[in-house]
Design an enzyme around this catalytic site. Structure first.
Site, PDB file in Angstrom:
ATOM      1  N   THR A  63      59.498  38.920  25.961  1.00 58.74           N
ATOM      2  CA  THR A  63      58.846  37.675  26.366  1.00 58.74           C
ATOM      3  C   THR A  63      59.625  36.447  25.905  1.00 58.74           C
ATOM      4  O   THR A  63      59.357  35.343  26.371  1.00 58.74           O
ATOM      5  CB  THR A  63      57.428  37.591  25.761  1.00 58.74           C
ATOM      6  OG1 THR A  63      57.514  38.108  24.439  1.00 58.74           O
ATOM      7  CG2 THR A  63      56.425  38.379  26.558  1.00 58.74           C
TER       8      THR A  63
ATOM      9  N   LYS B 217      55.406  31.490  10.436  1.00 60.97           N
ATOM     10  CA  LYS B 217      56.588  32.094   9.826  1.00 60.97           C
ATOM     11  C   LYS B 217      57.618  30.967   9.650  1.00 60.97           C
ATOM     12  O   LYS B 217      57.674  30.110  10.518  1.00 60.97           O
ATOM     13  CB  LYS B 217      57.189  33.165  10.752  1.00 60.97           C
ATOM     14  CG  LYS B 217      56.247  34.341  11.050  1.00 60.97           C
ATOM     15  CD  LYS B 217      56.831  35.237  12.142  1.00 60.97           C
ATOM     16  CE  LYS B 217      55.835  36.318  12.558  1.00 60.97           C
ATOM     17  NZ  LYS B 217      56.294  37.162  13.674  1.00 60.97           N
TER      18      LYS B 217
ATOM     19  N   LYS C  26      62.349  30.923  17.694  1.00 63.56           N
ATOM     20  CA  LYS C  26      61.725  32.256  17.717  1.00 63.56           C
ATOM     21  C   LYS C  26      60.883  32.474  16.463  1.00 63.56           C
ATOM     22  O   LYS C  26      61.329  32.181  15.359  1.00 63.56           O
ATOM     23  CB  LYS C  26      62.798  33.344  17.834  1.00 63.56           C
ATOM     24  CG  LYS C  26      63.417  33.393  19.219  1.00 63.56           C
ATOM     25  CD  LYS C  26      64.393  34.553  19.351  1.00 63.56           C
ATOM     26  CE  LYS C  26      64.926  34.617  20.776  1.00 63.56           C
ATOM     27  NZ  LYS C  26      65.945  35.673  20.925  1.00 63.56           N
TER      28      LYS C  26
ATOM     29  N   GLU D 242      61.410  42.787  13.278  1.00 53.58           N
ATOM     30  CA  GLU D 242      61.470  41.362  13.642  1.00 53.58           C
ATOM     31  C   GLU D 242      62.762  41.022  14.382  1.00 53.58           C
ATOM     32  O   GLU D 242      63.805  41.598  14.092  1.00 53.58           O
ATOM     33  CB  GLU D 242      61.460  40.520  12.357  1.00 53.58           C
ATOM     34  CG  GLU D 242      60.162  39.826  12.053  1.00 53.58           C
ATOM     35  CD  GLU D 242      59.777  38.738  13.040  1.00 53.58           C
ATOM     36  OE1 GLU D 242      60.598  38.343  13.886  1.00 53.58           O
ATOM     37  OE2 GLU D 242      58.634  38.280  12.979  1.00 53.58           O
ATOM     38  N   ASP D 243      62.673  40.058  15.304  1.00 52.06           N
ATOM     39  CA  ASP D 243      63.896  39.607  15.997  1.00 52.06           C
ATOM     40  C   ASP D 243      64.232  38.162  15.651  1.00 52.06           C
ATOM     41  O   ASP D 243      65.185  37.617  16.206  1.00 52.06           O
ATOM     42  CB  ASP D 243      63.718  39.712  17.518  1.00 52.06           C
ATOM     43  CG  ASP D 243      62.762  38.661  18.049  1.00 52.06           C
ATOM     44  OD1 ASP D 243      61.734  38.406  17.389  1.00 52.06           O
ATOM     45  OD2 ASP D 243      63.047  38.071  19.102  1.00 52.06           O
TER      46      ASP D 243
ATOM     47  N   ASP E 130      56.499  42.607  14.956  1.00 55.30           N
ATOM     48  CA  ASP E 130      56.440  41.327  15.653  1.00 55.30           C
ATOM     49  C   ASP E 130      56.256  41.686  17.131  1.00 55.30           C
ATOM     50  O   ASP E 130      56.469  42.843  17.521  1.00 55.30           O
ATOM     51  CB  ASP E 130      57.750  40.566  15.415  1.00 55.30           C
ATOM     52  CG  ASP E 130      57.859  39.327  16.266  1.00 55.30           C
ATOM     53  OD1 ASP E 130      56.884  38.567  16.327  1.00 55.30           O
ATOM     54  OD2 ASP E 130      58.937  39.103  16.878  1.00 55.30           O
ATOM     55  N   LEU E 131      55.848  40.742  17.953  1.00 55.66           N
ATOM     56  CA  LEU E 131      55.618  41.050  19.373  1.00 55.66           C
ATOM     57  C   LEU E 131      56.766  40.555  20.268  1.00 55.66           C
ATOM     58  O   LEU E 131      57.523  41.345  20.832  1.00 55.66           O
ATOM     59  CB  LEU E 131      54.297  40.416  19.823  1.00 55.66           C
ATOM     60  CG  LEU E 131      53.977  40.509  21.308  1.00 55.66           C
ATOM     61  CD1 LEU E 131      53.697  41.945  21.729  1.00 55.66           C
ATOM     62  CD2 LEU E 131      52.768  39.639  21.661  1.00 55.66           C
ATOM     63  N   ASP E 132      56.881  39.221  20.348  1.00 57.95           N
ATOM     64  CA  ASP E 132      57.841  38.614  21.284  1.00 57.95           C
ATOM     65  C   ASP E 132      59.269  38.944  20.875  1.00 57.95           C
ATOM     66  O   ASP E 132      59.710  38.594  19.776  1.00 57.95           O
ATOM     67  CB  ASP E 132      57.654  37.086  21.296  1.00 57.95           C
ATOM     68  CG  ASP E 132      56.292  36.677  21.844  1.00 57.95           C
ATOM     69  OD1 ASP E 132      55.892  37.212  22.887  1.00 57.95           O
ATOM     70  OD2 ASP E 132      55.626  35.828  21.220  1.00 57.95           O
TER      71      ASP E 132
ATOM     72  N   SER F 108      52.182  38.679  14.683  1.00 59.24           N
ATOM     73  CA  SER F 108      52.824  37.778  15.650  1.00 59.24           C
ATOM     74  C   SER F 108      52.324  36.351  15.502  1.00 59.24           C
ATOM     75  O   SER F 108      51.161  36.125  15.162  1.00 59.24           O
ATOM     76  CB  SER F 108      52.511  38.276  17.070  1.00 59.24           C
ATOM     77  OG  SER F 108      52.872  37.308  18.019  1.00 59.24           O
ATOM     78  N   ALA F 109      53.200  35.398  15.802  1.00 58.34           N
ATOM     79  CA  ALA F 109      52.810  33.988  15.780  1.00 58.34           C
ATOM     80  C   ALA F 109      52.085  33.594  17.066  1.00 58.34           C
ATOM     81  O   ALA F 109      51.505  32.514  17.161  1.00 58.34           O
ATOM     82  CB  ALA F 109      54.055  33.121  15.622  1.00 58.34           C
TER      83      ALA F 109
HETATM   84  C1  BG6 Z   1      56.311  33.757  18.709  1.00 55.65           C
HETATM   85  C2  BG6 Z   1      57.478  33.402  19.599  1.00 55.65           C
HETATM   86  O1  BG6 Z   1      56.114  35.142  18.704  1.00 55.65           O
HETATM   87  O2  BG6 Z   1      55.120  33.137  19.194  1.00 55.65           O
HETATM   88  C3  BG6 Z   1      57.617  31.904  19.718  1.00 55.65           C
HETATM   89  O3  BG6 Z   1      58.669  33.953  19.040  1.00 55.65           O
HETATM   90  C4  BG6 Z   1      56.298  31.304  20.215  1.00 55.65           C
HETATM   91  O4  BG6 Z   1      58.660  31.612  20.624  1.00 55.65           O
HETATM   92  C5  BG6 Z   1      55.181  31.712  19.277  1.00 55.65           C
HETATM   93  O5  BG6 Z   1      56.383  29.901  20.280  1.00 55.65           O
HETATM   94  C6  BG6 Z   1      53.811  31.205  19.740  1.00 55.65           C
HETATM   95  O6  BG6 Z   1      53.488  31.832  20.949  1.00 55.65           O
HETATM   96  P1  BG6 Z   1      52.293  31.399  21.907  1.00 55.65           P
HETATM   97  O7  BG6 Z   1      52.171  32.584  22.855  1.00 55.65           O
HETATM   98  O8  BG6 Z   1      51.078  31.252  21.052  1.00 55.65           O
HETATM   99  O9  BG6 Z   1      52.679  30.154  22.568  1.00 55.65           O
HETATM  100 MG    MG Z   2      59.857  37.629  17.888  1.00 54.97          MG
END
Ligand code: BG6
Ligand code: MG
Length: 225
Positions: free
Chosen positions: A27, A155, A55, A179-180, A19-21, A124-125
């Site tokens: 972030t 997710k 998240k 994942e967090d 996962d990224l964020d 990542s989302a």
């Molecule tokens: C996820 C985050 O990785 O991405 C969420 O945990 C975030 O908080 C989602 O809303 C979408 O991110 P973005 O950058 O497309 O707004």
């Molecule tokens: Mg995350």
């Protein structure tokens, strides 16, 4: 003496899906600040607990949940304006971010993967994922990138991780997901993958293995998976 009839079994290392964020870079705090500001615009104070449940959830779905908590109904145009505003605020914050915000142990694990030919994907989302990887100068560590632009289901749906496994040409049971977020752990479990929960949130504790930070993960642990 080595018995020539006994073949040493070398277990192949599992593929990594990150996962990224909140896993690669912190972030999550910028998403929180930006959503909090949007909440305030509709007269609502977003709590830490509510933010925790956002998240891993897509931008559009996050706004829907915030408006639901606030009990506010908006037109499609008004929602679109808030989504744009949230992202502009978020991008302004991440553009000021530097490589020092890569979380402890991440670079070492990516380097270990590279040295050991472990396939690595991003799952990542976020629709801003490639921009962030570029900014951190770590894109080259990833064999495949699946982000919010490539999936139709958020997710906890497993789509993002199953696509990652497919691009890496790996069976789901041969993938480990870092994942967090509770939604991310649920997604990885639904995909039939091994889950590593990062961070202290209670919901993340349902993962197969949990760590407070990536610098606690040893190569011996990775080999044992
Ligand atoms: C996820 C985050 O990785 O991405 C969420 O945990 C975030 O908080 C989602 O809303 C979408 O991110 P973005 O950058 O497309 O707004
Ligand atoms: Mg995350």
């Amino acid at each position: 003496m080595v018995n020539p009839n006994h073949k040493l079994e070398i277990k192949p290392l599992k593929a990594f899906i990150f996962d990224l964020d909140g896993v690669i870079v912190d972030t999550a705090k910028y998403h929180f600040t930006a959503w909090k500001r949007i909440g305030e615009k509709v007269g609502f104070t977003l709590s830490h607990e509510q933010n925790e449940s956002l998240k891993g959830v897509s931008r559009v779905e996050s706004l829907e949940r915030i408006l639901g908590w606030a009990g506010v109904q908006l037109s499609a145009e008004e929602k679109e304006a808030l989504l744009i505003e949230k992202n502009e605020d978020y991008l302004q914050q991440i553009d000021a971010m530097g490589r020092e915000e890569i979380l402890p142990g991440v670079l070492e694990l990516l380097q270990f993967a590279q040295e050991n030919n472990i396939p690595v994907a991003l799952g990542s989302a976020s629709k801003n994922a490639t921009r962030i990887l570029e900014k951190l100068n770590i894109t080259s560590y990833f064999n495949a990138i699946v982000d919010g632009n490539h999936v139709s289901k958020s997710k906890p749906d497993p789509e993002v991780f199953l696509k990652g496994a497919e691009l890496l040409q790996q069976a789901p049971e041969n993938c480990v997901v870092f994942e967090d977020a509770a939604a991310g752990i649920a997604a990885a479990k639904a995909a039939g993958m091994t889950t590593i929960g990062m961070g202290g949130a209670d919901e993340v504790k349902t993962a197969d293995h949990c760590f407070d930070a990536m610098d606690q993960i040893t190569t011996a642990f990775i080999r044992s998976l």
